[in-house]
Design a protein around this motif. Structure first.
Motif, PDB file in Angstrom:
ATOM      1  N   GLY A 109     -25.301  14.584  -2.982  1.00 49.07           N
ATOM      2  CA  GLY A 109     -25.222  13.272  -3.597  1.00 49.07           C
ATOM      3  C   GLY A 109     -23.927  13.009  -4.345  1.00 49.07           C
ATOM      4  N   THR A 110     -23.047  14.017  -4.445  1.00 50.19           N
ATOM      5  CA  THR A 110     -21.762  13.808  -5.104  1.00 50.19           C
ATOM      6  C   THR A 110     -20.676  13.609  -4.062  1.00 50.19           C
ATOM      7  OG1 THR A 110     -21.298  16.170  -5.193  1.00 50.19           O
ATOM      8  CG2 THR A 110     -22.396  15.193  -7.107  1.00 50.19           C
ATOM      9  N   ASP A 111     -19.574  13.068  -4.485  1.00 47.43           N
ATOM     10  CA  ASP A 111     -18.448  12.816  -3.583  1.00 47.43           C
ATOM     11  C   ASP A 111     -17.811  14.137  -3.174  1.00 47.43           C
ATOM     12  OD1 ASP A 111     -15.204  12.099  -3.483  1.00 47.43           O
ATOM     13  OD2 ASP A 111     -16.538  10.611  -2.554  1.00 47.43           O
ATOM     14  N   PRO A 112     -17.486  14.310  -1.883  1.00 48.26           N
ATOM     15  CA  PRO A 112     -16.862  15.567  -1.452  1.00 48.26           C
ATOM     16  C   PRO A 112     -15.474  15.791  -2.057  1.00 48.26           C
ATOM     17  CG  PRO A 112     -17.517  14.231   0.444  1.00 48.26           C
ATOM     18  CD  PRO A 112     -17.793  13.440  -0.764  1.00 48.26           C
ATOM     19  N   GLY A 113     -14.825  14.726  -2.505  1.00 47.82           N
ATOM     20  CA  GLY A 113     -13.502  14.864  -3.101  1.00 47.82           C
ATOM     21  C   GLY A 113     -13.530  15.196  -4.575  1.00 47.82           C
ATOM     22  N   ALA A 114     -14.713  15.282  -5.161  1.00 45.19           N
ATOM     23  CA  ALA A 114     -14.826  15.598  -6.587  1.00 45.19           C
ATOM     24  C   ALA A 114     -14.397  17.043  -6.831  1.00 45.19           C
ATOM     25  CB  ALA A 114     -16.258  15.394  -7.056  1.00 45.19           C
TER      26      ALA A 114
END
Length: 91
Positions: free
Chosen positions: A40-45
């Motif tokens: 559910g989090t952005d892969p770029g985080a």
């Protein structure tokens, strides 16, 4: 032209923020690069941001840049007359 302490603080404050935004992307590994991540989090985080270390480096780097600029100003290299002459703008 004489500057007050509040002017120097304002210049350092702006320089600190610019330096922070310049140093933010260095050494960051994204969740996509490491192969992990929370669903559910952005892969770029970033996986680990290490903001404390970044703030210390930003403060040190901006202090060095500010000290060099202040020394150049005190020596007369950063005067309005000299900079306007270099840019071809009449003063």
């Amino acid at each position: 032209m004489a500057y007050t302490i509040s002017t120097w603080f304002a210049i350092y404050f702006v320089l600190w923020w610019v330096t922070l935004f310049v140093t933010l992307p260095f050494g960051i590994r994204s969740q996509h690069e490491t192969g992990g991540g929370t669903p559910g989090t952005d892969p770029g985080a970033p996986t680990i941001s290490r903001m404390g270390r970044r703030l210390i480096w930003t403060t040190l780097l901006s202090a060095v840049i500010f000290a060099l600029a202040l020394a150049a100003y005190q020596a007369g290299y950063l005067s309005i007359e000299r900079l306007s002459k270099l840019m071809g703008v009449p003063f």
